[in-house]
Design a protein around this motif. Structure first.
Motif, PDB file in Angstrom:
ATOM      1  N   TYR A  60       1.994  -3.331   2.713  1.00  0.00           N
ATOM      2  CA  TYR A  60       2.727  -2.223   1.747  1.00  0.00           C
ATOM      3  C   TYR A  60       1.883  -1.037   1.716  1.00  0.00           C
ATOM      4  O   TYR A  60       2.521  -0.072   1.203  1.00  0.00           O
ATOM      5  CB  TYR A  60       3.182  -2.646   0.506  1.00  0.00           C
ATOM      6  CG  TYR A  60       2.310  -3.061  -0.601  1.00  0.00           C
ATOM      7  CD1 TYR A  60       1.770  -4.298  -0.666  1.00  0.00           C
ATOM      8  CD2 TYR A  60       2.031  -1.976  -1.525  1.00  0.00           C
ATOM      9  CE1 TYR A  60       0.682  -4.437  -1.577  1.00  0.00           C
ATOM     10  CE2 TYR A  60       1.077  -2.382  -2.361  1.00  0.00           C
ATOM     11  CZ  TYR A  60       0.373  -3.620  -2.544  1.00  0.00           C
ATOM     12  OH  TYR A  60      -0.458  -3.826  -3.472  1.00  0.00           O
ATOM     13  N   SER A  67       3.780   7.956   1.234  1.00  0.00           N
ATOM     14  CA  SER A  67       4.222   8.597  -0.224  1.00  0.00           C
ATOM     15  C   SER A  67       3.079   9.865  -0.442  1.00  0.00           C
ATOM     16  O   SER A  67       3.766  10.869  -1.076  1.00  0.00           O
ATOM     17  CB  SER A  67       4.137   7.584  -1.174  1.00  0.00           C
ATOM     18  OG  SER A  67       4.096   8.009  -2.625  1.00  0.00           O
ATOM     19  N   ASP A  82       8.850   8.077   3.514  1.00  0.00           N
ATOM     20  CA  ASP A  82       8.528   7.381   2.250  1.00  0.00           C
ATOM     21  C   ASP A  82       9.290   6.168   1.926  1.00  0.00           C
ATOM     22  O   ASP A  82       9.071   5.213   1.853  1.00  0.00           O
ATOM     23  CB  ASP A  82       8.522   8.166   0.930  1.00  0.00           C
ATOM     24  CG  ASP A  82       8.147   7.669  -0.207  1.00  0.00           C
ATOM     25  OD1 ASP A  82       7.263   7.730  -0.573  1.00  0.00           O
ATOM     26  OD2 ASP A  82       8.948   7.114  -0.999  1.00  0.00           O
ATOM     27  N   ALA A  93       9.320  -8.232   4.844  1.00  0.00           N
ATOM     28  CA  ALA A  93       8.908  -9.315   3.397  1.00  0.00           C
ATOM     29  C   ALA A  93      10.058 -10.168   3.228  1.00  0.00           C
ATOM     30  O   ALA A  93      10.058 -11.615   3.101  1.00  0.00           O
ATOM     31  CB  ALA A  93       8.861  -8.606   2.141  1.00  0.00           C
ATOM     32  N   ALA A 139      16.992   5.971  -2.960  1.00  0.00           N
ATOM     33  CA  ALA A 139      15.750   5.822  -3.806  1.00  0.00           C
ATOM     34  C   ALA A 139      16.315   4.626  -4.991  1.00  0.00           C
ATOM     35  O   ALA A 139      15.502   3.712  -5.274  1.00  0.00           O
ATOM     36  CB  ALA A 139      15.135   6.920  -4.487  1.00  0.00           C
ATOM     37  N   LEU A 142      16.820   1.202  -3.528  1.00  0.00           N
ATOM     38  CA  LEU A 142      15.665   0.703  -3.380  1.00  0.00           C
ATOM     39  C   LEU A 142      15.290   0.102  -4.499  1.00  0.00           C
ATOM     40  O   LEU A 142      14.610  -1.196  -4.599  1.00  0.00           O
ATOM     41  CB  LEU A 142      14.700   1.419  -2.922  1.00  0.00           C
ATOM     42  CG  LEU A 142      14.725   1.802  -1.222  1.00  0.00           C
ATOM     43  CD1 LEU A 142      13.827   3.093  -0.823  1.00  0.00           C
ATOM     44  CD2 LEU A 142      14.729   0.544  -0.219  1.00  0.00           C
ATOM     45  N   LEU A 149      15.202  -9.775  -6.888  1.00  0.00           N
ATOM     46  CA  LEU A 149      13.716 -10.350  -6.905  1.00  0.00           C
ATOM     47  C   LEU A 149      13.672 -10.952  -8.280  1.00  0.00           C
ATOM     48  O   LEU A 149      13.145 -12.041  -8.522  1.00  0.00           O
ATOM     49  CB  LEU A 149      12.466  -9.061  -6.545  1.00  0.00           C
ATOM     50  CG  LEU A 149      12.396  -8.786  -5.292  1.00  0.00           C
ATOM     51  CD1 LEU A 149      11.417  -8.102  -5.361  1.00  0.00           C
ATOM     52  CD2 LEU A 149      12.241 -10.152  -4.200  1.00  0.00           C
ATOM     53  N   LEU A 150      14.167 -10.406  -9.294  1.00  0.00           N
ATOM     54  CA  LEU A 150      13.955 -10.773 -10.751  1.00  0.00           C
ATOM     55  C   LEU A 150      15.026 -12.305 -10.788  1.00  0.00           C
ATOM     56  O   LEU A 150      14.543 -13.131 -11.301  1.00  0.00           O
ATOM     57  CB  LEU A 150      14.694  -9.828 -11.895  1.00  0.00           C
ATOM     58  CG  LEU A 150      13.634  -8.744 -12.199  1.00  0.00           C
ATOM     59  CD1 LEU A 150      14.370  -7.976 -13.103  1.00  0.00           C
ATOM     60  CD2 LEU A 150      12.672  -9.569 -13.031  1.00  0.00           C
ATOM     61  N   MET A 172       4.199  -9.876 -14.194  1.00  0.00           N
ATOM     62  CA  MET A 172       4.829  -9.059 -13.433  1.00  0.00           C
ATOM     63  C   MET A 172       6.157  -8.129 -13.687  1.00  0.00           C
ATOM     64  O   MET A 172       6.441  -7.005 -13.569  1.00  0.00           O
ATOM     65  CB  MET A 172       5.587  -9.947 -11.961  1.00  0.00           C
ATOM     66  CG  MET A 172       6.227  -9.150 -11.148  1.00  0.00           C
ATOM     67  SD  MET A 172       7.004 -10.380  -9.826  1.00  0.00           S
ATOM     68  CE  MET A 172       8.386 -10.775 -10.534  1.00  0.00           C
ATOM     69  N   TRP A 183       9.463   5.810 -13.713  1.00  0.00           N
ATOM     70  CA  TRP A 183      10.228   6.357 -12.717  1.00  0.00           C
ATOM     71  C   TRP A 183      11.426   7.238 -13.171  1.00  0.00           C
ATOM     72  O   TRP A 183      11.727   8.114 -12.806  1.00  0.00           O
ATOM     73  CB  TRP A 183      10.712   5.279 -11.760  1.00  0.00           C
ATOM     74  CG  TRP A 183      11.132   5.905 -10.288  1.00  0.00           C
ATOM     75  CD1 TRP A 183      10.479   6.100  -9.254  1.00  0.00           C
ATOM     76  CD2 TRP A 183      12.486   6.109  -9.873  1.00  0.00           C
ATOM     77  NE1 TRP A 183      11.098   6.594  -8.026  1.00  0.00           N
ATOM     78  CE2 TRP A 183      12.379   6.567  -8.550  1.00  0.00           C
ATOM     79  CE3 TRP A 183      13.705   5.882 -10.561  1.00  0.00           C
ATOM     80  CZ2 TRP A 183      13.764   6.817  -7.878  1.00  0.00           C
ATOM     81  CZ3 TRP A 183      14.968   6.544  -9.998  1.00  0.00           C
ATOM     82  CH2 TRP A 183      14.889   6.743  -8.521  1.00  0.00           C
ATOM     83  N   VAL A 220       5.204 -14.945  -4.793  1.00  0.00           N
ATOM     84  CA  VAL A 220       5.994 -15.079  -3.466  1.00  0.00           C
ATOM     85  C   VAL A 220       5.243 -16.105  -2.851  1.00  0.00           C
ATOM     86  O   VAL A 220       5.630 -17.067  -2.251  1.00  0.00           O
ATOM     87  CB  VAL A 220       6.154 -13.891  -2.905  1.00  0.00           C
ATOM     88  CG1 VAL A 220       6.839 -13.996  -1.491  1.00  0.00           C
ATOM     89  CG2 VAL A 220       7.238 -13.117  -3.762  1.00  0.00           C
TER      90      VAL A 220
HETATM   91  C1  LIG Z   1      11.542 -12.714  -0.836  1.00  0.00           C
HETATM   92  C2  LIG Z   1      11.103 -11.022  -0.877  1.00  0.00           C
HETATM   93  C3  LIG Z   1       9.694 -10.786  -1.538  1.00  0.00           C
HETATM   94  C4  LIG Z   1       9.564  -9.163  -1.554  1.00  0.00           C
HETATM   95  C5  LIG Z   1       8.226  -8.788  -1.908  1.00  0.00           C
HETATM   96  C6  LIG Z   1       8.079  -7.619  -2.290  1.00  0.00           C
HETATM   97  C7  LIG Z   1       7.801  -6.482  -1.204  1.00  0.00           C
HETATM   98  C8  LIG Z   1       7.507  -5.126  -1.597  1.00  0.00           C
HETATM   99  C9  LIG Z   1       7.877  -4.310  -0.489  1.00  0.00           C
HETATM  100  C10 LIG Z   1       7.519  -2.898  -0.710  1.00  0.00           C
HETATM  101  C11 LIG Z   1       6.430  -2.513  -1.376  1.00  0.00           C
HETATM  102  C12 LIG Z   1       7.034  -1.128  -2.121  1.00  0.00           C
HETATM  103  C13 LIG Z   1       5.872  -0.117  -2.411  1.00  0.00           C
HETATM  104  C14 LIG Z   1       6.196   0.982  -3.222  1.00  0.00           C
HETATM  105  C15 LIG Z   1       5.968   2.366  -2.874  1.00  0.00           C
HETATM  106  C16 LIG Z   1       6.404   3.393  -3.784  1.00  0.00           C
HETATM  107  C17 LIG Z   1       6.122   4.828  -3.097  1.00  0.00           C
HETATM  108  C18 LIG Z   1       7.118   5.717  -3.977  1.00  0.00           C
HETATM  109  O1  LIG Z   1       6.710   5.822  -5.198  1.00  0.00           O
HETATM  110  N1  LIG Z   1       8.294   6.227  -3.654  1.00  0.00           N
HETATM  111  C19 LIG Z   1       8.918   6.977  -4.524  1.00  0.00           C
HETATM  112  C20 LIG Z   1       8.857   8.577  -4.093  1.00  0.00           C
HETATM  113  O2  LIG Z   1       7.608   8.986  -4.042  1.00  0.00           O
HETATM  114  C21 LIG Z   1      10.297   6.542  -4.421  1.00  0.00           C
HETATM  115  O3  LIG Z   1      11.366   7.521  -5.108  1.00  0.00           O
HETATM  116  C22 LIG Z   1      10.565   5.239  -4.881  1.00  0.00           C
HETATM  117  C23 LIG Z   1      11.612   4.436  -4.386  1.00  0.00           C
HETATM  118  C24 LIG Z   1      11.981   3.136  -4.834  1.00  0.00           C
HETATM  119  C25 LIG Z   1      10.814   2.212  -4.473  1.00  0.00           C
HETATM  120  C26 LIG Z   1      11.229   0.875  -4.883  1.00  0.00           C
HETATM  121  C27 LIG Z   1      10.336  -0.371  -4.435  1.00  0.00           C
HETATM  122  C28 LIG Z   1      11.022  -1.704  -4.870  1.00  0.00           C
HETATM  123  C29 LIG Z   1       9.870  -2.719  -4.848  1.00  0.00           C
HETATM  124  C30 LIG Z   1      10.152  -3.816  -5.672  1.00  0.00           C
HETATM  125  C31 LIG Z   1       8.930  -4.200  -6.468  1.00  0.00           C
HETATM  126  C32 LIG Z   1       9.243  -5.535  -7.261  1.00  0.00           C
HETATM  127  C33 LIG Z   1       8.213  -5.763  -8.183  1.00  0.00           C
HETATM  128  C34 LIG Z   1       8.732  -6.586  -9.126  1.00  0.00           C
HETATM  129  C35 LIG Z   1      10.229  -7.097  -9.587  1.00  0.00           C
HETATM  130  C36 LIG Z   1      10.356  -7.720 -10.881  1.00  0.00           C
END
Ligand SMILES: CCCCCCCC/C=C\CCCCCCCC(=O)N[C@@H](CO)[C@H](O)/C=C/CCCCCCCCCCCCC
Ligand SMILES: [Ca+2]
Ligand SMILES: [Zn+2]
Length: 260
Positions: A60, A67, A82, A93, A139, A142, A149-150, A172, A183, A220
């Protein structure tokens, strides 16, 4: 018409004031705060080395690179890269880790695995196309993945009585709540952040979501070992030690029988 690569061609402009600290970096703190994705993903790989030797882990930190580029330029291409990198990391994943026990019931029993991958593939392609049309809405889509996931976490925890795993899940969720609040504050309460002279909540989001993933990935991995590696027992350890108030969890693999 401005090029899709040109500075500020994206429809989104985050709350931090542009070009204040550097003439070539549009949002300085939003750009440099992405460094936490590199540091924390390196820590994740290092602490979970045993698991990483046996299974591939989605990288990731690639999202961190795109980003950085996005916040540096605020370009349309930066925004697309991004979002698409997050979307495809999530798709990989899910294809690697999604527990078979939670495959949707609506797809036919005999062909469940194949149909699940088709469903995931089609959803990813549709969402990719949508990103080109309206990336700002994407966004939000996403971020909604976190609710799924929750839900999965809640279902798994019902079957698990290891208190360390429950503690990891709570941490978490706590970090994620702080992350998503930052955000949303940056998107919706920018006028207030500007009024108090603190338009930096999106930088906080980067740090907080990276920390949340530091707990999410071992969780996970724990369930993946439980389901998919019957030869091992996942053992949850804390770095630097159990007694510290803030700890980083990791998974060690032990040979005898399972707990959850
Ligand atoms: C069984 C499945 C397991 C999945 C595991 C999770 C995999 C994570 C995958 C991706 C990593 C995300 C990295 C985030 C980078 C953020 C970059 C960013 O800030 N972008 C913004 C613009 O700069 C943009 O507006 C953001 C958009 C939304 C991103 C949402 C990411 C969701 C990731 C879920 C995380 C879950 C954590 C715990 C949940 C309870
Ligand atoms: Ca800005
Ligand atoms: Zn960002």
């Amino acid at each position: 018409m401005p090029s899709i690569f040109s500075y500020q061609s994206s429809e989104i402009d985050w709350c931090e004031n542009n070009f204040v600290r550097s003439p070539i970096i549009a949002e300085y703190y939003n750009t440099i705060s992405n460094v936490c994705f590199f540091i924390l993903s390196a820590a994740l790989l290092h602490l979970n080395w045993q698991y990483c030797q046996k299974r591939s882990v989605p990288m990731y930190f690639i999202s961190g690179i795109f980003s950085m580029y996005f916040h540096m330029t605020l370009s349309y291409v930066g925004q697309l890269l991004d979002e698409l990198s997050i979307l495809w990391t999530l798709a990989v994943a899910y294809s690697v880790w999604y527990p078979r026990a939670h495959f949707p019931r609506c797809i036919k029993r005999g062909h469940r695995e194949k149909q699940f991958y088709w469903l995931g593939g089609v959803t990813t392609v549709i969402t990719t196309l949508m990103s080109f049309i309206k990336p700002s809405i994407n966004a939000y889509a996403l971020n909604c993945i976190a609710f799924h996931l929750l839900y999965l976490t809640w279902r798994e925890l019902k079957k698990c009585d290891d208190q360390r795993v429950h503690r990891m899940a709570k941490a978490m969720v706590l970090w994620w709540v702080l992350a998503i609040t930052s955000w949303l504050s940056d998107r919706w309460l920018c006028w207030l952040c500007q009024a108090i002279n603190f338009p930096y909540f999106h930088s906080f989001w980067h740090v907080l979501i990276a920390v949340s993933l530091l707990y999410c990935f071992p969780l996970v991995m724990y369930f993946d070992v439980t389901y998919e590696m019957p030869a091992f027992t996942p053992k949850l350890g804390y770095w630097p030690s159990d007694s510290w108030p803030i700890v980083v969890p990791y998974i060690a693999l032990e040979e005898p029988h399972k707990q959850c």
